[in-house]
Design a protein around this motif. Structure first.
Motif: not given
Length: 250
Positions: A114, A117, A119, A159, A162-163, A169, A176, A227, A230
């Protein structure tokens, strides 16, 4: 290397992850406790919840001061996972050690994939409609993972926030930490009996280093590409997952 030094180093890394990324501390704490400090998988998951809870509260305070926590939405999301977290905590005590290790390896690998990938960014324009049933299901699933494996679940929560809830973010990372704290506390309620036999001489310095690391992690996140952090963390998780899976199968 002595257990104290190992605990301090591992705690600092866990704190950096939580402070910088809003999650990921538990998926590093559990293997560190098992393979570096000699805990059993069951004891490691309980100890990890203690460490992650204390560290998440610290990181949450820092994020809240910056205005990056959506309290109302975060509390509702966390509430959906509280009961599953408690029930899964009871189940964890009854599962074989190899099953816990293999399940943890699978979750660590999922977390890494995850993170690798991109975000998804929130689209401009009118706010995305929130689906209550989907949000509640995601919160419940996250709570179950927290209770069973002793991870806060921030790597999954960010994630999802966010989704599913259309958070930007910064708000997703901060909120979270609220979700992690609530789920971890709910799971600890059902594990309170197993906490008595833990090695507090290791857990205390581990937790202290993690709390200090969380403050440094927040500052690091402000200076380094998100990034980049991550990807580095994902590479570490993939290595951990492969090692744990091999250990569970041998």
């Amino acid at each position: 290397m002595s257990a104290l030094i190992l605990a301090l180093v591992a705690g600092a890394v866990v704190g950096l992850a939580l402070g910088a990324l809003g999650g990921g501390g538990g998926v590093l704490a559990v293997p560190a406790l098992i393979y570096l400090l000699g805990f059993t998988p069951a004891a490691a998951t309980t100890a990890s919840l203690l460490i992650v809870t204390a560290t998440s509260v610290t990181a949450l305070y820092a994020r809240a001061r910056a205005g990056h926590v959506r309290w109302k939405a975060g509390a509702a999301f966390a509430a959906a996972g509280a009961i599953p977290a408690a029930l899964a905590g009871l189940l964890a005590a009854r599962l074989p050690q190899t099953v816990l290790t293999a399940a943890f390896a699978a979750i660590a690998a999922l977390a890494a994939l995850k993170m690798l990938r991109p975000t998804p960014a929130r689209a401009d324009g009118p706010a995305q409609a929130v689906r209550p049933l989907r949000a509640g299901g995601a919160g419940a699933g996250l709570g179950a993972v927290t209770g069973l494996l002793g991870v806060g679940g921030g790597f999954l929560a960010v994630p999802v926030l966010v989704t599913v809830l259309a958070f930007e973010m910064q708000a997703a990372v901060g909120t979270s930490l609220l979700v992690i704290t609530v789920n971890s506390l709910a799971s600890l309620v059902t594990r309170s009996g197993s906490a008595a036999g833990l090695d507090w001489a290791v857990i205390a310095p581990f937790t202290g280093a993690a709390i200090l690391g969380a403050w440094d992690g927040k500052r690091l996140a402000e200076k380094v590409s998100g990034r980049g952090l991550q990807r580095l963390f994902a590479a570490m998780l993939l290595a951990v997952a492969g090692f744990m899976l091999a250990d569970a199968l041998t």
